[in-house]
Design an enzyme around this catalytic site. Structure first.
Site, short mmCIF file in Angstrom:
data_model
loop_
_atom_site.label_atom_id
_atom_site.label_comp_id
_atom_site.label_asym_id
_atom_site.label_seq_id
_atom_site.Cartn_x
_atom_site.Cartn_y
_atom_site.Cartn_z
N GLY A 153 69.76 88.72 67.70
CA GLY A 153 69.04 90.17 67.43
C GLY A 153 67.82 90.00 68.05
O GLY A 153 67.34 89.16 68.43
N GLY B 246 64.24 92.91 68.77
CA GLY B 246 63.34 94.12 68.54
C GLY B 246 62.18 94.28 69.43
O GLY B 246 62.11 93.19 70.22
N ALA C 127 59.99 90.73 67.78
CA ALA C 127 60.43 89.53 67.79
C ALA C 127 62.19 89.52 68.20
O ALA C 127 62.65 90.49 68.09
CB ALA C 127 60.24 88.68 66.49
N VAL D 274 65.71 86.92 67.59
CA VAL D 274 66.28 85.81 66.88
C VAL D 274 67.23 84.96 67.77
O VAL D 274 68.08 85.73 68.36
CB VAL D 274 66.68 86.37 65.76
CG1 VAL D 274 67.06 85.24 64.71
CG2 VAL D 274 65.78 87.10 64.83
N LYS E 154 63.00 82.53 64.95
CA LYS E 154 62.56 83.95 65.27
C LYS E 154 61.23 83.84 66.17
O LYS E 154 60.42 83.31 65.57
CB LYS E 154 62.32 84.76 63.79
CG LYS E 154 61.89 85.95 63.87
CD LYS E 154 61.60 86.60 62.61
CE LYS E 154 61.07 88.29 62.69
NZ LYS E 154 61.00 88.93 61.32
N ASP F 11 60.21 96.96 53.67
CA ASP F 11 61.09 97.41 54.68
C ASP F 11 62.76 97.20 54.13
O ASP F 11 63.60 96.33 54.90
CB ASP F 11 61.09 96.70 56.07
CG ASP F 11 61.63 97.36 57.23
OD1 ASP F 11 62.00 98.55 57.01
OD2 ASP F 11 61.65 96.75 58.26
#
Length: 322
Positions: free
Chosen positions: A65, A67, A70, A72, A87, A187
């Site tokens: 994944g 964004g 960062a 992963v 990460k 979050d």
């Protein structure tokens, strides 16, 4: 009048049927989404080049994944032989307000069965920049959860009330643990909740809270970037107020409602979604059972003081599975 009794009054007054289209996108693109599927850790396909190794220890594999802050990757720990998640932060900043420093100072010290565990950290040359001007990147090593995040799960199947109760109880336990330590996660959203099916193959799985990159504690105040994800912000955060433990509970209530209904409580573009939160409480469909509606109304009370603590939420959610 108790929290549940007050919530019951609002449930009787405000539970109405709604028909909302599913909206599974995250328009912010601002938070990395850790996923947890296992894959072979090997060299990239169709190339003779070996997979890069971070810090002489972690052989990188499949990207899980990413964004703006960062990304992963799955990795093989060459020392222990175990598969982990690494990460890697895009920013080279390691100052006190940087997500990397928050992960270490806040997340790295937490030990709880419902929180993804940090195993190590380091600094390395970004393997994605080989052959170009290279900069050092910070990275954090975490346990690899054998499952998926809630966002991925809900894209394919609506959760059952029993699954939702089990997962939300797990996350509430994690929040009780961090809130006692003066930490606000800041979050709470489906993408930051991983469900580990490997530890409970015959049951609902174990939910684990991840990503403390914008968490608040002590000197780690509000980050430079905007806090949270628009669709899950509490009313006080939308109005510019501080994020508190009660804000985490409100966000968890919205996640629970989304699990039960398959749709966001406040869908639409981010600004429209946030404005709607200041005008009223989430409208619960008539398909949501009364016992659930009472708990959800309590967790999403517009007044922070009217919401249960994380420990109280654990008790409320556990009783739903009886």
């Amino acid at each position: 009048m108790t929290l549940l009794e007050r919530a019951a009054v609002r449930a009787d007054r405000g539970a109405v049927c709604t028909d909302r289209g599913a909206d599974s996108t995250d328009p912010t693109g601002a938070r990395d989404i850790p996923t947890a599927r296992r894959a072979a850790v090997a060299a990239p396909a169709n190339t003779s080049q070996p997979a890069p190794v971070l810090g002489g220890r972690y052989r990188l594999g499949t990207q899980l994944g990413g964004g703006s802050e960062a990304y992963v990757k799955e990795a093989l720990d060459l020392v222990t032989g175990k598969t982990v998640a690494v990460k890697i932060f895009r920013s080279t900043d390691s100052g006190g307000s940087a997500p990397f420093r928050r992960e270490l100072d806040i997340h790295g010290r937490l030990r709880h069965r419902n929180i993804v565990r940090v195993l190590g950290s380091g600094t390395t040359v970004d393997p994605a920049e080989a052959g170009r001007h290279q900069e050092h990147r910070n990275y954090v090593v975490m346990e690899l959860v054998g499952g998926k995040d809630l966002r991925g799960i809900m894209q394919h199947n609506q959760a059952s009330p029993e699954q939702t109760a089990a997962w939300m109880t797990d996350v509430a336990r994690a929040l009780a643990h961090v809130h006692r330590r003066g930490i606000v996660h800041n979050d709470i959203k489906p993408g930051n909740i991983l469900v580990d099916f490997a530890t409970d193959p015959q049951g609902h799985g174990t939910a684990k809270l991840a990503d403390f990159g914008i968490a608040l504690k002590g000197r780690h105040g509000a980050p430079n970037s905007s806090s949270g994800t628009p669709h899950y912000l509490s009313p006080e955060e939308v109005c510019g107020g501080a994020s508190t433990s009660a804000s985490d509970i409100y966000s968890l209530g919205l996640v629970a409602l989304e699990c039960l209904t398959g749709t966001k409580a406040f869908p639409g573009p981010p600004l429209e979604s946030m404005v709607a939160r200041t005008l009223g409480e989430p409208r619960l469909p008539g398909t949501v059972r009364r016992r659930w509606s009472m708990v959800l109304h309590a967790m999403t009370d517009p007044r922070p003081a009217g919401r249960p603590s994380a420990s109280q939420a654990v008790g409320m959610l556990r009783r739903l599975s009886w």
